[in-house]
Design an enzyme around this catalytic site. Sequence first.
Site, mmCIF file in Angstrom:
data_model
loop_
_atom_site.group_PDB
_atom_site.id
_atom_site.type_symbol
_atom_site.label_atom_id
_atom_site.label_comp_id
_atom_site.label_asym_id
_atom_site.label_seq_id
_atom_site.Cartn_x
_atom_site.Cartn_y
_atom_site.Cartn_z
ATOM 1 N N HIS A 140 18.097 20.300 22.306
ATOM 2 C CA HIS A 140 17.882 20.836 23.652
ATOM 3 C C HIS A 140 18.852 21.973 23.943
ATOM 4 O O HIS A 140 18.468 23.053 24.394
ATOM 5 C CB HIS A 140 18.051 19.714 24.681
ATOM 6 C CG HIS A 140 17.904 20.181 26.094
ATOM 7 N ND1 HIS A 140 18.973 20.632 26.838
ATOM 8 C CD2 HIS A 140 16.812 20.321 26.876
ATOM 9 C CE1 HIS A 140 18.543 21.007 28.025
ATOM 10 N NE2 HIS A 140 17.234 20.822 28.078
ATOM 11 N N CYS B 194 14.835 54.644 42.789
ATOM 12 C CA CYS B 194 16.240 54.427 42.453
ATOM 13 C C CYS B 194 16.798 53.160 43.069
ATOM 14 O O CYS B 194 17.988 52.892 42.995
ATOM 15 C CB CYS B 194 17.074 55.632 42.835
ATOM 16 S SG CYS B 194 16.911 56.045 44.578
HETATM 17 C C1 PEP Z 1 17.875 51.995 48.206
HETATM 18 O O1 PEP Z 1 17.900 51.774 49.420
HETATM 19 O O2 PEP Z 1 17.026 51.515 47.448
HETATM 20 C C2 PEP Z 1 18.906 52.841 47.604
HETATM 21 C C3 PEP Z 1 18.814 53.206 46.347
HETATM 22 O O3 PEP Z 1 19.989 53.130 48.375
HETATM 23 P P1 PEP Z 1 21.193 52.116 48.593
HETATM 24 O O4 PEP Z 1 20.992 50.987 47.654
HETATM 25 O O5 PEP Z 1 22.424 52.886 48.302
HETATM 26 O O6 PEP Z 1 21.036 51.763 50.015
#
Ligand code: PEP
Length: 884
Positions: A461, A838
């Site tokens: 396991h 992002c």
């Molecule tokens: C988001 O809001 O996705 C972003 C990339 O900005 P932060 O995480 O800096 O607010």
Amino acid sequence: MSKWVYKFGNGSAEGDASMRNLLGGKGANLAEMNKVGLPVPPGFTVTTEVCTYYYANNNTYPADLKDQVKEAVKYVEGIMGKKFADNSNPLLVSVRSGARVSMPGMMDTVLNLGLNDETVKALAKASGSERFAYDSYRRFLQMFSDVVLGADLELYEEALENMKKAHGYKSDTDLTADDLKELVNIYKEIGQKIGKVVPQDPWDQLWAGIGAVFGSWMSARAITYRKLNNIPGDWGTAVNVQTMVFGNAGDDCATGVCFSRDPATGENRYYGEYLVNAQGEDVVAGIRTPQPMGSIGDGTSLEERWPHLYKELVDARNNLEAHYKDMQDMEFTIEHGKLWMLQCRNGKRTAAAAVRMAVEMVEEGLLNHEEAIMRVGADQLDQLLHPMLDPKAKKNVIATGLPASPGAAVGRAVFCAEDAEAWAAKGEKVILIRNETSPEDIGGMHASQGVITARGGMTSHAAVVARGMGTPCVSGSTDITIDLKAKTMATKCGVVIKEGDWVSLDGAKGQIIEGQIPTVQADTNSGNFGKLMGWVDQIRRLKVRANAETPQDAKQALAFGAQGIGLSRTEHMFFEPNRIADMRAMILADNEAGRREALARLLPYQKQDFKDLFKIMDGLPVTIRLLDPPLHEFLPHTDPEMQELADKLGKTLAEVKARTNALHELNPMLGHRGCRLPITYPEIAEMQTRAIIEAAIESEDAGVKVIPEIEVPLTGSKKELDIVKAIIDTTAEKVFAEKGKKVHYIVGTMIELPRAALMAEELAQSAAFFGFGTNDLTQTTLGMSRDDTGAILDEYRARGIYVADPFASIDVEGVGKLVKRACVEGRKVNPDIHLGVCGEHGGDPKSIEFFEECGLDYVSCSPFRVPVARLAAAQAAVKAKAKK
Ligand code: PEP
Ligand code: MG
């Protein structure tokens, strides 16, 4: 009439491997193994739809299920020439669960079902061994009481131990037939006493067994496993009922687990373990340390003991691997010299093994590049990106065991799963040390850097689960003795590790090392990994950038193959001690002149930061976002800190407090932040733009190719963007005039508010690019923060409701719709607009699949996720192609 039951046996089957959603992985593969001509004990599968029905209808079954099960039992009886619930020639069965994806150790199994006071006599007669028959019966009573009736297993184990003690026996095998008969009676008495009586009627046993499997789907440990592995609760499990074959009926019997390739390293060698005269779970449970399949020259291997059976197993291995074109994990039983295959499935593997197998299977002509890249779990890749024990460090190896799951782990010793979780929650790195692990330990294993066990093989396991989690593990170390009460681990060489002591382990070498060994970065650009990533980069369409602002992160990102920076959060550049003072002075200044003065002091730092990034990313785009968070985040919180600041700036504590209070946002996610800052304080954006443009000009002068992209955060309307863009453009023109030189730059905006997504067609008129900030967009769309969501999801899941974590994978129905809409509408007015994401989702494989569908140009994620995102992007491209 619906079909709820699928039969298999004697080289034919009603199902096949493609039906795993309906039959579960185990049921689908049992059917398929019949079809490829392997010896499989006949049986039938009750479908996952019955499980779904069961939970949707108050734990009841479809009306016609009973008849279908009866008919299937009859079919099996026909093949075996035995009868279920028959007192002279009884058919015995196993009942096992089997979900779509394998959930090791999570679901319950009952063996030897069909035994009772009468059939046990027939089994004794047929097998010629009373001892075997009563051993099977007492095992059945114990397992059924535990798994189906929920009795306390310890009562039964205690009875067994007492009996051994009374006779002075060392091992279970010393028990005689009479002892076992007596034990059966003792077990029955225990059942009476605690009100958990095993039914004598085999049909009652069968239905209770089926019910228990369905019940176990919603057990706490199954729910935990699903939560850790993102498996929806409504998939359900199938139930497999299969003729029992016995690996424990004598010394010409055995049971084993084997892999068609080495699941830890990926090496192309037949690999496995077996135990003579043992049943079912004995190998996996890690109670006895098993013997190897292939010869190691000491006569213990299966190859040496039974060469003809070994050859049969090798043929089965070759047959199945060629058929499935993937590494197989197989279970078999040998009953009086006859081989039976009980199960096969695609084997769990470490990331290193997955990469090696994928590459070698291409070289062997088994797979093409696209198939090969689909074989490596993008999430799993993470394992390969993390450090190894420094080969140059001095190491005191205090014990060795089996190299069960590779990787380096360094942490402080703990001796139970609860401690592991509690210590980890306090931020401690821990190594979990156990005799063996069981499904209850999953949470603790997850919280640990590594796992050490004293018992159990490579398929125990601990080993299987650790490999699945990517947690380094050394299993079956016979060099160590664990004292669970004293919380110590003593090694043969005389070292005693106490709770809290530092231990290191090398899961690839099976070494346990004293102390805290330093680690070094893994190499990801050469060897099999490099080859695979080469194919990945040819196949993918989405570009992958990194979120980075420090030179160190930017360099790491580049080493991991990032194609630029998709988000540089400039606020992170102001937190260093020498900078925060000027930042605070700027915020607390009484007027614009005061602010400008402080900003002028920040300018050189910012400029140098950008020059560093441009130089590292030479020739690649760098997205720089203007200051985003509300200003109060830069101010101190405690009175002494505020007093100190007041003294420094020649102000009173009351003045500093008043300003802090004025700036304070009740909800720091909202309010005076993002583009609202430069609209109210244009000088901040002016300083940042000047720093970017001056850095770009100076970098170009130094021969660096710069591609600056200036990004405005948290906009919700074109007007806002236009105001800030005008500040940027005016400042840039000013700098160009001063320097007598221009550089190309573009201005775009983050899309972080539902309003922004809905205004995409307007914003796209002014923006050269959109950066989807899915962190804020998720919060603002759902009206929930990450912290709320965690607590809410835990509550939901505790009630058995499956909900995906919108911060782990994008919420396609809400946030995703907004993203898609903004892409479509934005491109309509600005066909050249560049689109990227992002937020954290940029590094999440499931979300990347969605972004591929949206037609984004790139994803941007933290540097350590870059290789994961590259692979996920390629896999998304392959899937998208298949859909077309
Ligand atoms: C988001 O809001 O996705 C972003 C990339 O900005 P932060 O995480 O800096 O607010
Ligand atoms: Mg944001």
